[in-house]
Design a protein around this motif. Structure first.
Motif, PDB file in Angstrom:
ATOM      1  N   PRO A  36      42.185  51.201  49.999  1.00 27.75           N
ATOM      2  CA  PRO A  36      41.497  52.432  49.624  1.00 27.75           C
ATOM      3  C   PRO A  36      40.639  52.186  48.389  1.00 27.75           C
ATOM      4  O   PRO A  36      41.052  51.490  47.478  1.00 27.75           O
ATOM      5  N   SER A  37      39.443  52.735  48.399  1.00 29.56           N
ATOM      6  CA  SER A  37      38.546  52.543  47.265  1.00 29.56           C
ATOM      7  C   SER A  37      37.585  53.700  47.181  1.00 29.56           C
ATOM      8  O   SER A  37      37.162  54.239  48.202  1.00 29.56           O
ATOM      9  N   ALA A  44      33.877  45.030  46.154  1.00 23.28           N
ATOM     10  CA  ALA A  44      34.372  43.748  46.639  1.00 23.28           C
ATOM     11  C   ALA A  44      35.831  43.540  46.248  1.00 23.28           C
ATOM     12  O   ALA A  44      36.338  44.139  45.301  1.00 23.28           O
ATOM     13  N   VAL A  45      36.488  42.671  46.980  1.00 22.12           N
ATOM     14  CA  VAL A  45      37.839  42.240  46.638  1.00 22.12           C
ATOM     15  C   VAL A  45      37.701  41.125  45.603  1.00 22.12           C
ATOM     16  O   VAL A  45      36.967  40.162  45.815  1.00 22.12           O
ATOM     17  N   SER A  46      38.389  41.269  44.469  1.00 23.61           N
ATOM     18  CA  SER A  46      38.273  40.254  43.420  1.00 23.61           C
ATOM     19  C   SER A  46      39.413  39.233  43.448  1.00 23.61           C
ATOM     20  O   SER A  46      39.261  38.134  42.934  1.00 23.61           O
ATOM     21  N   MET A  64      36.038  46.944  41.465  1.00 22.70           N
ATOM     22  CA  MET A  64      35.743  48.144  40.681  1.00 22.70           C
ATOM     23  C   MET A  64      37.007  48.881  40.238  1.00 22.70           C
ATOM     24  O   MET A  64      36.931  50.004  39.768  1.00 22.70           O
ATOM     25  N   GLY A  65      38.142  48.261  40.376  1.00 23.48           N
ATOM     26  CA  GLY A  65      39.396  48.857  39.933  1.00 23.48           C
ATOM     27  C   GLY A  65      40.353  49.114  41.075  1.00 23.48           C
ATOM     28  O   GLY A  65      39.942  49.426  42.182  1.00 23.48           O
ATOM     29  N   ALA A  93      40.442  44.559  37.717  1.00 18.59           N
ATOM     30  CA  ALA A  93      41.313  43.388  37.859  1.00 18.59           C
ATOM     31  C   ALA A  93      40.511  42.209  38.414  1.00 18.59           C
ATOM     32  O   ALA A  93      39.721  42.366  39.339  1.00 18.59           O
ATOM     33  N   THR A  94      40.731  41.038  37.817  1.00 19.81           N
ATOM     34  CA  THR A  94      40.023  39.838  38.257  1.00 19.81           C
ATOM     35  C   THR A  94      40.947  38.762  38.804  1.00 19.81           C
ATOM     36  O   THR A  94      40.481  37.845  39.467  1.00 19.81           O
ATOM     37  N   SER A  95      42.240  38.865  38.504  1.00 21.82           N
ATOM     38  CA  SER A  95      43.166  37.853  38.996  1.00 21.82           C
ATOM     39  C   SER A  95      44.559  38.444  39.175  1.00 21.82           C
ATOM     40  O   SER A  95      44.929  39.414  38.511  1.00 21.82           O
ATOM     41  N   LEU A  96      45.305  37.825  40.081  1.00 23.49           N
ATOM     42  CA  LEU A  96      46.672  38.250  40.402  1.00 23.49           C
ATOM     43  C   LEU A  96      47.555  37.020  40.518  1.00 23.49           C
ATOM     44  O   LEU A  96      47.117  35.999  41.045  1.00 23.49           O
ATOM     45  N   ALA A  97      48.797  37.127  40.058  1.00 21.97           N
ATOM     46  CA  ALA A  97      49.749  36.035  40.251  1.00 21.97           C
ATOM     47  C   ALA A  97      51.170  36.594  40.255  1.00 21.97           C
ATOM     48  O   ALA A  97      51.571  37.282  39.317  1.00 21.97           O
ATOM     49  N   PHE A  98      51.892  36.307  41.321  1.00 23.59           N
ATOM     50  CA  PHE A  98      53.309  36.653  41.376  1.00 23.59           C
ATOM     51  C   PHE A  98      54.078  35.590  40.599  1.00 23.59           C
ATOM     52  O   PHE A  98      53.768  34.401  40.676  1.00 23.59           O
TER      53      PHE A  98
END
Length: 118
Positions: A36-37, A44-46, A64-65, A93-98
């Protein structure tokens, strides 16, 4: 991002806001997700990341958040959770890490250099 549990599965994020799940042995995506956006066609997906603890869980960050958590055992199409990126700092958000050692923790980096842990 390749799945740590199923080495043939790969997630890709696109400029059109879609996230595609591929089996690398096939030429087409086996599933497409649309987080959802507010600005779907221009958002775009970052980043995308698989959980290191649960095989059917992944996270998606939108340019875009918005950070969305998917659990394919609960829903085949819709995210099960949206992380609250409110308060001080950027919501982009620009990066994700579990976290590979502390199950259930997700680090989210933003375009201002801040990292939040959920």
């Amino acid at each position: 991002a390749f799945s740590p549990f199923h080495r043939k599965l790969m997630l890709t994020g696109s400029a059109d806001g879609s996230v595609k799940l591929f089996d690398v042995l096939q030429q087409r995506a086996i599933q497409t997700f649309f987080p959802p956006s507010k600005c779907l066609s221009t958002c775009a997906v970052s980043a995308a990341a698989w959980s290191s603890a649960r095989p059917c869980v992944f996270a998606v960050a939108m340019e875009m958040g918005g950070v969305y958590i998917y659990d394919l055992l609960q829903s085949r199409q819709e995210p099960v959770l949206e992380l609250p990126l409110t308060g001080a700092g950027s919501q982009r958000a620009t990066s994700l890490a579990f976290n590979p050692k502390r199950r259930g923790l997700l680090g989210v980096g933003d375009d201002s250099g801040r990292v939040r842990v959920f």
